[in-house]
Motif scaffolding. Structure first.
Motif, short mmCIF file in Angstrom:
data_model
loop_
_atom_site.label_atom_id
_atom_site.label_comp_id
_atom_site.label_asym_id
_atom_site.label_seq_id
_atom_site.Cartn_x
_atom_site.Cartn_y
_atom_site.Cartn_z
N GLU A 4 2.10 -1.44 -4.47
CA GLU A 4 1.15 -0.51 -4.74
C GLU A 4 0.35 -1.40 -5.87
O GLU A 4 0.72 -1.38 -6.82
N GLY B 7 0.74 -1.18 0.18
CA GLY B 7 -0.21 -0.10 0.02
C GLY B 7 0.76 1.23 -0.09
O GLY B 7 1.49 1.46 0.94
N CYS B 8 0.55 2.11 -0.90
CA CYS B 8 1.49 3.19 -1.23
C CYS B 8 0.22 4.42 -1.02
O CYS B 8 0.26 5.34 -1.63
N GLN C 196 -10.85 12.62 -1.98
CA GLN C 196 -11.41 14.14 -1.41
C GLN C 196 -10.91 14.23 -0.02
O GLN C 196 -10.01 13.76 0.16
N ALA D 190 -0.60 -2.05 4.71
CA ALA D 190 -1.02 -0.61 4.70
C ALA D 190 -1.89 -0.47 3.50
O ALA D 190 -1.72 0.69 2.84
N ASP D 191 -2.77 -1.36 3.23
CA ASP D 191 -3.57 -1.57 1.82
C ASP D 191 -4.96 -1.12 2.26
O ASP D 191 -5.91 -1.62 1.52
N GLY D 192 -5.14 -0.28 3.19
CA GLY D 192 -6.42 0.44 3.46
C GLY D 192 -7.57 -0.28 3.88
O GLY D 192 -7.59 -1.67 4.28
N THR E 93 -6.42 10.05 8.86
CA THR E 93 -5.13 10.33 8.28
C THR E 93 -4.10 10.43 9.68
O THR E 93 -3.02 9.90 9.50
C1 LIG Z 1 -9.18 5.54 -3.66
C2 LIG Z 1 -9.30 6.25 -2.15
C3 LIG Z 1 -9.95 7.20 -1.75
C4 LIG Z 1 -10.14 7.87 -0.56
N1 LIG Z 1 -10.95 8.90 -0.58
C5 LIG Z 1 -11.32 9.36 0.65
C6 LIG Z 1 -12.00 10.67 1.06
O1 LIG Z 1 -12.26 11.09 -0.09
N2 LIG Z 1 -12.23 11.07 2.20
C7 LIG Z 1 -11.70 10.32 3.42
O2 LIG Z 1 -11.78 10.62 4.61
N3 LIG Z 1 -10.89 9.35 3.27
C8 LIG Z 1 -10.58 8.63 1.78
N4 LIG Z 1 -9.83 7.64 1.83
C9 LIG Z 1 -9.26 6.91 3.01
C10 LIG Z 1 -8.15 7.73 3.48
O3 LIG Z 1 -7.24 7.84 2.58
C11 LIG Z 1 -7.61 7.04 4.91
O4 LIG Z 1 -8.47 6.93 5.90
C12 LIG Z 1 -6.50 7.47 5.59
O5 LIG Z 1 -5.69 8.59 5.18
C13 LIG Z 1 -5.16 6.44 6.05
O6 LIG Z 1 -4.35 6.16 4.96
P1 LIG Z 1 -4.22 4.53 4.69
O7 LIG Z 1 -2.35 4.79 4.08
O8 LIG Z 1 -4.24 3.72 5.98
O9 LIG Z 1 -4.93 3.79 3.71
P2 LIG Z 1 -5.30 4.39 2.14
O10 LIG Z 1 -5.03 5.85 2.00
O11 LIG Z 1 -6.48 3.90 1.98
O12 LIG Z 1 -4.12 3.63 1.34
C14 LIG Z 1 -4.04 2.32 0.99
C15 LIG Z 1 -3.31 2.09 -0.32
O13 LIG Z 1 -3.11 0.74 -0.55
C16 LIG Z 1 -3.38 0.39 -1.78
N5 LIG Z 1 -4.08 -0.84 -2.15
C17 LIG Z 1 -5.04 -1.40 -1.82
N6 LIG Z 1 -5.29 -2.77 -1.87
C18 LIG Z 1 -4.06 -3.14 -2.31
C19 LIG Z 1 -3.31 -4.45 -2.66
N7 LIG Z 1 -4.37 -5.51 -2.51
N8 LIG Z 1 -2.21 -4.57 -2.85
C20 LIG Z 1 -1.36 -3.17 -3.00
N9 LIG Z 1 -1.82 -2.02 -2.62
C21 LIG Z 1 -3.07 -2.03 -2.33
C22 LIG Z 1 -4.47 1.45 -2.18
O14 LIG Z 1 -4.53 1.58 -3.71
C23 LIG Z 1 -3.86 2.70 -1.63
O15 LIG Z 1 -3.25 3.37 -2.34
C24 LIG Z 1 -9.51 7.16 0.45
C25 LIG Z 1 -8.82 6.18 0.26
C26 LIG Z 1 -8.58 5.65 -0.98
C27 LIG Z 1 -7.66 4.53 -1.30
#
Ligand SMILES: Cc1cc2nc3c(=O)[nH]c(=O)nc-3n(C[C@H](O)[C@H](O)[C@H](O)COP(=O)(O)OP(=O)(O)OC[C@H]3O[C@@H](n4cnc5c(N)ncnc54)[C@H](O)[C@@H]3O)c2cc1C
Length: 455
Positions: free
Chosen positions: A39, A10-11, A51, A177-179, A334
């Motif tokens: 990613e 996850g990037c 957003q 860290a893939d969301g 975030t």
């Molecule tokens: C496309 C998208 C849109 C979002 N829009 C909003 C928004 O509008 N408002 C809001 O409050 N929060 C939004 N979020 C969530 C927000 O980014 C997170 O709540 C927060 O910033 C925590 O970030 P994180 O790095 O844990 O997860 P995320 O920011 O979700 O990042 C996870 C990353 O992992 C990647 N990924 C997913 N599955 C896989 C896999 N199987 N293998 C490799 N990589 C993978 C994704 O493409 C993403 O780049 C969004 C997330 C994404 C992915």
């Protein structure tokens, strides 16, 4: 001992932040870990969507340590605060952001589009990697456009299979860290337990952007319609688009879940369902529905929280939304991702330096330290999301009058300031996350960026 090999899946926000701090640790170059970031999306900005999100409290301290604060502040949306509006765009109440950051109001002093923040975190990790490489460390390997379809582990290593390249590789530690919809979590903890881990809060939402119109301004306009429907229209950072958060709180209509399970492939059905629910709602819904149909950055999901007792299993650890998504309505996702990435990098230092033979002590510490923080961040204000989104027209009117009275008399600020933490009003928890001193090298301020590459 050879430097550990760490795979971060996850990037987004958490992944590159962890990689950055792992390289900023006070460790000789030859011992720095070999980091791979995987990613799923391609490099063509597909992972740079999303957003408005905000950074608060401890999150601000952490972006400062990364040398990222100036870049982030230069990319903010400049949202002035929140206005509650009715069908005629009449403003019932308005609460301005506290730009000192002293009181955590619904608008944070740092509001930024998720895609821009993800881009900055990724590029900053490249900058940190390049600096580490100049000192003869290995730096970060980035793999875009692939994902894992198999994860196995034994006492010593994690063995993974890349679905697209077909490659099999082994790592000493795997970080998911893939969301929110984490595949790492599903593969390692089991798909069957997902319904207990992914807790829906009854809200279903579409996130997208539309062309900005002259009257959109810098205020977030929040419109409520009976039937627990709502839309937030917010500014972007470049002044060309307005972002939309369009939601329905509804646990009766099974179609909201059905269309969510289709992910990105179900965009047409998701849009059609939102159109059905908003076409008679008044306000600017005709414009928003029209633009929703042609927008290419539409994202829909069941607003949910991820709840787990532990975020580690052997040599696999979950980070950010993958392990403890707090949901967009918490305002803390975030900041939680930044704080957790910083802490995990700090706790792993003993293992990376070879003082601990395996990462188990560091992972136990991560679990223990994150637990109370996650619990507090996941507490939503009482009645959320129901009280603030009434069922009847009468209820919407009462809610508007109540918020108008509290805002007008400024009692709302007194309540938030003195009782906000106990009542979980506003994202106060961000101020109480401790940012320990792990002795990381503080990154120089990142001033220059190739702005031409920005879209
Ligand atoms: C496309 C998208 C849109 C979002 N829009 C909003 C928004 O509008 N408002 C809001 O409050 N929060 C939004 N979020 C969530 C927000 O980014 C997170 O709540 C927060 O910033 C925590 O970030 P994180 O790095 O844990 O997860 P995320 O920011 O979700 O990042 C996870 C990353 O992992 C990647 N990924 C997913 N599955 C896989 C896999 N199987 N293998 C490799 N990589 C993978 C994704 O493409 C993403 O780049 C969004 C997330 C994404 C992915």
């Amino acid at each position: 001992m050879a430097p550990p090999r760490i795979l971060i899946v996850g990037c987004g926000i958490a992944g590159p932040t962890l990689a950055s701090f792992l390289l900023l640790a006070d460790i000789p170059a030859a011992h720095k870990p070999h980091i791979t970031i995987l990613e799923r999306e391609s490099t063509r900005k597909a992972h740079l969507r999303g957003q408005n999100i905000d950074i608060r409290g401890s999150g601000v301290t952490i972006i400062r340590k990364l040398g990222l604060e100036a870049q982030i502040r230069a990319s903010t949306t400049g949202e002035e605060g929140v206005q509650l509006v009715d069908e005629n765009n009449h403003v019932w109440s308005q609460n301005r952001v506290d730009k000192s950051g002293e009181i955590q109001t619904p608008t944070s002093d740092i509001e930024i589009l998720r895609g821009r923040l993800a881009e900055l975190c990724w590029k900053n990790s490249q900058r940190i990697s390049a600096e580490a490489e100049r000192e003869s460390a290995k730096g970060i390997e980035y793999i875009f456009g692939d994902y894992l379809d198999e994860i196995k582990q034994d006492d010593k290593q994690v063995h993974v299979h890349f679905a697209r390249s077909g490659e099999t590789r082994s790592f000493d530690l795997l970080v998911g860290a893939d969301g929110m919809q984490s595949h790492t979590r599903k593969i390692v903890w089991g798909e069957e337990g997902e319904k207990d881990r992914l807790k829906r809060i009854g809200m279903f939402a579409g996130f997208f952007s539309i062309p900005r119109e002259g009257h959109d301004g810098k205020w977030r306009r929040w419109f409520h319609a009976p039937g627990r429907r709502g839309i937030m229209l917010r500014p972007d950072s470049l002044g060309v688009r307005s972002t939309i958060f369009m939601y329905v709180v509804n646990e009766k209509d099974p179609r909201f879940i059905e269309v969510a399970t289709k992910g990105n492939n179900g965009a047409e059905a998701q849009k059609a369902l939102l159109e059905e629910y908003f076409k008679d709602a008044g306000w600017e819904c005709d414009r928003i529905i029209r633009e929703m149909k042609s927008t290419d950055d539409f994202y829909y999901d069941a607003v949910s929280q991820v709840k787990m007792d532990s975020w580690t299993k052997g040599r696999v650890v979950l980070l950010g939304d993958a392990g403890y998504c707090a949901s967009p309505i918490s305002g803390l996702g975030t900041t939680l991702a930044f704080s957790a990435a910083y802490k995990l990098a700090g706790y792993l230092q003993g293992y990376i330096k070879g003082e601990d033979t395996d990462p188990s002590a560091a992972l136990a510490q991560y679990n223990a330290q994150m637990k109370p923080i996650v619990e507090e961040c996941q507490e939503l204000a009482p009645g959320q999301p129901y009280i603030i989104n009434p069922e009847t027209a009468w209820g919407v009117w009462v809610m508007r009058v109540l918020i108008r009275s509290l805002s007008y008399t400024r009692i709302i600020f007194v309540i938030v300031k003195f009782f906000g933490r106990i009542l979980h009003l506003g994202p106060q928890a961000a101020d109480y996350v401790r940012v320990e001193n792990f002795g990381f090298k503080e990154m120089s301020v990142w001033e220059k960026e190739d702005t031409e590459k920005r879209s």
